[in-house]
Each structure stands twice: as structure tokens, then as C-alpha cells.
Design a protein around this motif. Structure first.
Motif, PDB file in Angstrom:
ATOM      1  N   UNK A 456      40.780  49.409  50.501  1.00  0.00           N
ATOM      2  CA  UNK A 456      39.857  48.321  50.845  1.00  0.00           C
ATOM      3  C   UNK A 456      39.976  47.169  49.851  1.00  0.00           C
ATOM      4  N   UNK A 457      40.088  47.487  48.554  1.00  0.00           N
ATOM      5  CA  UNK A 457      40.238  46.445  47.533  1.00  0.00           C
ATOM      6  C   UNK A 457      41.519  45.645  47.711  1.00  0.00           C
ATOM      7  N   UNK A 514      41.040  33.469  41.345  1.00  0.00           N
ATOM      8  CA  UNK A 514      42.035  34.333  40.677  1.00  0.00           C
ATOM      9  C   UNK A 514      41.514  35.760  40.506  1.00  0.00           C
ATOM     10  N   UNK A 515      42.114  36.753  41.165  1.00  0.00           N
ATOM     11  CA  UNK A 515      41.770  38.140  40.871  1.00  0.00           C
ATOM     12  C   UNK A 515      42.291  38.526  39.479  1.00  0.00           C
ATOM     13  N   UNK A 516      41.432  39.158  38.696  1.00  0.00           N
ATOM     14  CA  UNK A 516      41.791  39.626  37.358  1.00  0.00           C
ATOM     15  C   UNK A 516      41.534  41.130  37.312  1.00  0.00           C
ATOM     16  N   UNK A 517      42.596  41.899  37.158  1.00  0.00           N
ATOM     17  CA  UNK A 517      42.491  43.354  37.133  1.00  0.00           C
ATOM     18  C   UNK A 517      42.462  43.793  35.677  1.00  0.00           C
ATOM     19  N   UNK A 518      41.361  44.409  35.277  1.00  0.00           N
ATOM     20  CA  UNK A 518      41.166  44.812  33.891  1.00  0.00           C
ATOM     21  C   UNK A 518      41.277  46.329  33.802  1.00  0.00           C
ATOM     22  N   UNK A 544      38.381  42.867  38.978  1.00  0.00           N
ATOM     23  CA  UNK A 544      38.509  44.217  39.509  1.00  0.00           C
ATOM     24  C   UNK A 544      38.747  45.119  38.309  1.00  0.00           C
ATOM     25  N   UNK A 545      37.827  46.041  38.075  1.00  0.00           N
ATOM     26  CA  UNK A 545      37.892  46.851  36.869  1.00  0.00           C
ATOM     27  C   UNK A 545      38.373  48.258  37.189  1.00  0.00           C
TER      28      UNK A 545
END
Length: 609
Positions: A456-457, A514-518, A544-545
Motif C-alpha cells: 500500500x505504501x 518529496x518522500x523521505x524514507x528514514x 516514511x519511517x
């Protein structure tokens, strides 16, 4: 990279050539072709794109010859057109080729001056005309090849079929791998690897670097680089005689992601004494660990990121300084090699050209070498002092998944073994860390259950033009690997950064789009990572963590999405956290309708610079 198959058969070989080439599709390719002798005459069929196009052409224009060669091409010189597809041919012979002929321009100019006409943009055509010229001067096919090979510069594997020679195939290997297979009734085979030949035989011989081979039905005559007859051993291969299939999965990549709990457990069992809670290496170290002064790690792509993670482990657990280099850079910077140093070369295929060149540089400068490889019969495995196998099994998807986590597993075990042998870890600390490793397969299985939420993400990422990945400590290489995975299979621009570097430039990119994946496991730097995360949140970034419950709760900011992993000790969390990063890239590419297993312009085994 490209795939080579040759067959000296008892009946028509075109169908078998296609079947063998299908086994090599995982390497990546953009055109394919076959050539056989039809009543002594050379006939070719070539097609752009996938093998199904070549199969359709063969149904329309079949071939019936009993000797032939086939090829899947990944373009290097010249566009992926039918004209540039292999086999390349003259009126005397046809050639298929993996690798690069570095001096092809010099050879081409020389041969054009002698009256040869070049019709393709490829470097391979220089080989065709070079051998043809020798035959026109009165040499036999075998003599012509012997005279031509010393003229070639570069890394290559060749298979050559000759007009009017129904009982002859010649293969040659310098750099790129090549194997001979022995079949029933005198049938003989050439292939890029054992997997290509597994449907026909389980008995093979690998050509050593510089070797070439003269195949006739029932016989193989090997010669070395100096054209002297040599003996090479026959081996039994364990490659499956069946095509590797996707099972119930849509793509090989999905299947290989889900195989990780099993293959990591299998690899651990090879390196860990579970009953005593200690590392048990399946080989003798070729040095005294107490004398070791430094480690150099070299690799390419995903394997390089595995080495980056391992740097933290070797320095922490074994107290050894580690330098890590991209293999293509290491081989050219003339690095000073430390006395009593160890080089670790990491490669899925064991044939990566730049990694192999780095290995040879290290050996020439007195280093001991450990090769971490997934193919125990590969060149890197054979030329290392010790081969440390990863037990991932064949990895078909071009984007590495299970090979990466198995590489991490082997490197973790090696770091612990060195730490214990050097007296850095006592028995109790080793047992604690081994127990942490032992639970990794179960944690990977738990991570697989997060798949629906990750899918889904991925729909958010599929609409983005750019994506930023952030991590600290061993999560920094994971950020780089996550960005690489997304680029490889979805073609979205993505970058990975050490989270502490955010304010030194990348923060300028952050906006509401901007998606930021941490990547944030609960570790000693979590507080620092959360500070960086809040800097992103303050500028409207879509966070998105990826973390456990404690880490996600500690973030205390509004998230665009979360991947909540089970709680775990931090030491080897990178192995577990790799799985959701892979799944996120996979489902983004699926959502976008991309060819996940064979992304454009990429190849599985890179055997050229």
C-alpha cells in the motif's frame, strides 16, 4: 552479463540452444541469436528483445543443424539491434562473445586495410574478421584461433563455429567465465556457467583464465595461454537440471525476497555452532588473526553496500581498521597495501570483472584474500586463498535480494570469528552476539508479514519523481542500498544519505512532494536519527519511517507512512531491515508496471569494466 551456449549434438540443436539460453535470461539481455551448420553452411537467426522473438523467428524459419552456438546479448558496443545481435559471422565462421575487446578499433582498421568489410557497431566483429583472415592465409580453424587469440586485448569468452566443420567447436576464455559440458553419446557443450548446461549434463570443466578448448564429439582438448596442452579437472555440478521457476510468485524477485528466512538460516547453519553458541568457520583461515593489521573490502553495487555494513562489524567486534572501495575505483588508484593485510572480495556471481581485478592486485601485493561468493566454482572463489560461500542458491532477479542478506550473514560471522580469535570478544560476548544472529531468520519471517502494508505504501512512491533515503551507522549503507533498489527496478531517481549529512546539502531538496524514507532501528544513534527526522518534518517532507515500535513512537512527528518491524537487538538489525527496503522497491516497480526481474540496461553478472 551476456550468455553463451554451444552444442555439438547428435540431432538438431536449435531447440536445445534456446532452452539453454532461457536458463541465462536472469543475466539480463536485449537481443538474442543462434547459428547452426545446415549441410555444412552457416545459417543464423537473430532478433531484438526477448527470446520469445527469436523463438517466433525459428518457427517461421527453422534450423536443423546438429552443431550450433547461441547468445543473449547485453549491449556494450552498438545499440541493441538485430544487426548488432550475436552470432556475428563471415563466410568462414560465426562467433558469440561475452566481454569487451579493448583493441577492437586498432584491429578493425588493420582488417579494413586488408579488404574486410565491417557491417556492425560491435567490438565482436573484429574477432570474426581476425580469425577469418588467418583462415584465408591457409591456416586451419584451430591454427587460426591459436594465431588470433594473442592479438586480442580485454576480457572475453568466445565460442566459434566454422563453415564446413560439422565436428568442431572452439571456446576461449580470458576474464569472462566459460565451461565445457560432457553429454551422452559423445555430445559436447559450451556454456557461460553450469546453470546453462544443467539440463544436458552434470559433468563440467571450467576453463582457467587464458585457456581455450577444441571440442569434437566425445573429446575436449584444452590449451593454456601459451598454446600448450593442459589437463583440466572434470567436476560434478549441483546446478538444477530444471529451469528455475517462480513458483506461485509473480516475479523471481518476489520469490527471492521471500526465500530469505530460509537461505539466511541455511547460511547461518554453515557458519554457526548452534549448540555451543559460537562461530564455526567452515574453512581454515590462511593467516593468524592476531597478526592481522588491517582489512580492505572491495565489491560492486549491492555487494559493496554489504561490505559497507560489514565495516562497522569488523571495526567494532574485531578492532580492525577497514578500508572499503568500489572495485572499479580501487584497481586504478594504486592503493598501498598494508603488511599482514586481508582483502575481502564480495561478489554474488564470483565473476565480477572489477572485483576480480582487485583480487589479483591484492594477491600481487602480498595480501591474503577471502572471497565471499554465491558460486563456489567461480573464478573469485578459485583464486582466493579461502572462499567463504553464501548459500543463497541461484539468484535470478537482476536486483540482488537474498544474495545481499546472505553476504551480510557471512560477513557478520567472519567479524565475530576474527573478534574472538583476536581476544576482543570473550566467550560470553561471542555467545550473546551469536544468539542475536540465530534469531535473524525468524525476524525475517516476521518482516515478510508486513507485505500488505508495504504494498500500500509503494503507491505513494510510484507517483514520486525523486525519493530520499536516510540512515545512520549500518543503516546508512541500507539507505544507499534502498535507493539503489528503487532506481534499478522502478527507474525513479533516488538517493541515499547518512542522516547526519542532511543539513550539509540534501535538506535543500525537501518539500511537500518529496518522500523521505528514514531507516531507524532502536540503536545507539536513534536519538540523533530522530533529530534529523524532525528536521525533515519541519520542512514538510513526507516521511516514511522504517523502525520498531520504540523508534516510531520516539519520532513524535506526523508520518506519511510507517513500516513497523518487530523489536530486536541492534547489532545485526541491518540484515532484517533489508527485507522491507527490498519489498518497498519491488512493489513500487510492480505498481508502475516495470519489468522487475529484467530492468532495462542492467545485467546480473557484470563481466566487463
Amino acid at each position: 552479463m551476456c550468455g553463451i551456449v554451444g552444442i555439438l549434438g547428435q540431432g538438431p540443436v536449435a531447440g536445445s540452444l534456446i532452452d539453454a539460453l532461457k536458463r541465462l535470461e536472469y543475466r539480463g539481455y536485449d537481443s538474442a541469436g543462434v547459428a547452426t551448420l545446415e549441410d555444412g553452411r552457416l545459417e543464423r537467426r537473430r532478433a531484438e528483445g526477448k527470446l520469445r522473438n527469436l523463438e517466433a523467428l525459428l518457427r517461421e524459419k527453422p534450423l536443423h543443424g546438429c552443431v550450433g552456438i547461441g547468445h543473449t546479448r547485453w549491449a556494450t558496443h552498438g545499440r541493441p539491434t538485430e544487426n548488432n545481435a550475436h552470432p556475428h559471422a563471415s563466410d568462414k565462421l560465426a562467433v558469440v562473445h561475452n566481454g569487451i575487446i579493448e583493441n577492437f578499433r586498432e584491429l578493425r582498421d588493420e582488417l579494413i586495410a586488408l579488404g574486410h568489410k565491417f557491417v556492425t557497431q560491435t567490438d565482436t566483429e573484429a574477432v570474426v574478421h581476425l580469425v577469418t583472415e588467418q583462415i584465408r592465409r591457409g591456416l586451419s580453424p584451430v591454427e587460426a584461433v591459436a594465431a588470433s587469440l594473442p592479438r586480442l586485448k580485454g576480457a572475453f569468452a568466445l565460442a566459434i563455429l566454422f563453415e564446413g566443420e560439422e565436428n568442431l567447436l572452439i571456446g576461449a576464455r580470458r576474464g569472462a567465465p566459460l565451461a565445457v559440458g560432457y553429454g551422452e553419446g559423445g555430445e559436447m557443450y559450451l556454456g557461460s556457467d553450469a546453470l546453462a548446461l544443467a539440463a544436458f549434463t552434470d559433468t563440467i570443466t571450467y576453463l582457467e583464465d587464458g585457456d581455450w578448448v577444441i571440442l569434437r564429439r566425445g573429446s575436449a582438448e584444452f590449451r593454456d595461454e601459451e598454446n600448450k596442452p593442459v589437463e583440466r579437472p572434470k567436476l560434478k555440478t549441483q546446478a538444477s537440471a530444471f529451469l528455475v521457476d517462480k513458483g506461485n510468485y509473480r516475479h523471481f524477485m518476489a520469490k527471492e525476497i521471500h526465500e530469505q528466512p530460509e537461505v539466511v538460516a541455511r547460511t547461518l547453519a554453515h557458519y554457526i555452532d548452534f549448540s555451543n553458541g559460537c562461530v564455526r568457520l567452515p574453512f581454515e583461515l590462511p593467516f593468524d588473526p592476531k597478526d592481522l593489521r588491517a582489512i580492505t573490502i572491495t565489491a560492486c553495487g549491492t555487494a559493496y553496500y554489504a561490505g559497507m555494513v560489514a565495516k562497522y562489524w569488523f571495526e567494532r567486534f574485531a578492532r580492525l581498521p577497514v578500508e572499503i572501495d568500489v572495485a572499479s575505483e580501487f584497481r586504478y588508484r594504486d592503493a598501498p597495501m598494508p603488511e599482514k593485510g586481508l582483502m575481502i572480495v564480495v561478489s554474488q556471481s564470483g565473476e565480477t570483472a572489477d572485483s576480480l581485478a582487485s583480487l589479483r592486485f591484492a594477491r600481487a601485493h602480498g595480501q591474503k584474500v577471502i572471497g565471499v561468493v554465491n558460486v563456489p566454482t567461480s573464478t573469485i572463489a578459485r583464486e582466493s586463498d579461502v572462499a567463504a560461500p553464501t548459500l543463497a542458491g541461484p539468484e535470478i532477479g537482476v536486483a540482488s535480494t537474498k544474495a545481499f542478506t546472505c553476504q551480510l550473514t557471512v560477513l557478520a560471522a567472519l567479524a565475530l570469528a576474527l573478534g574472538r580469535a583476536r581476544g576482543v570478544l570473550d566467550a560470553a560476548e561471542e555467545k550473546r552476539l551469536v544468539n542475536e544472529l540465530m534469531v535473524v531468520p525468524g525476524l525475517l519471517a516476521e518482516a515478510m508479514k508486513l507485505e500488505p502494508g508495504i504494498e500500500a505504501l509503494s503507491h505513494q512512491l510510484g507517483k514520486a519523481r525523486d525519493v530520499l533515503y536516510l540512515g545512520r551507522g549500518p543503516s546508512y549503507p541500507l539507505a544507499l542500498e534502498g535507493a539503489l533498489k528503487l532506481k534499478e527496478i522502478s527507474y525513479i531517481h533516488a538517493e541515499g544519505y547518512a542522516a547526519g549529512e542532511l543539513k550539509h546539502g540534501p535538506i535543500a531538496l525537501i518539500d511537500e512532494q518529496l518522500p523521505v524514507i528514514v531507516i531507524a532501528p532502536t540503536d545507539s544513534v536513534l536519538e540523533k536519527t530522530v533529530s534529523n527526522l524532525q528536521e525533515v518534518a519541519a520542512r514538510g517532507g513526507r516521511i516514511i519511517m522504517v523502525g520498531d515500535s520504540h523508534a516510531i513512537d520516539a519520532a513524535a512527528v506526523s508520518l506519511a507512512g510507517e513500516i513497523r518491524l518487530p523489536d530486536m537487538a541492534p547489532d545485526f538489525a541491518a540484515i532484517v531491515y533489508a527485507a522491507p527496503i527490498q519489498m518497498l522497491a519491488y512493489y513500487t516497480a510492480v505498481f508502475m508496471g516495470k519489468d522487475v526481474d529484467q530492468p532495462r540496461n542492467l545485467a546480473k553478472s557484470v563481466t566487463v569494466e
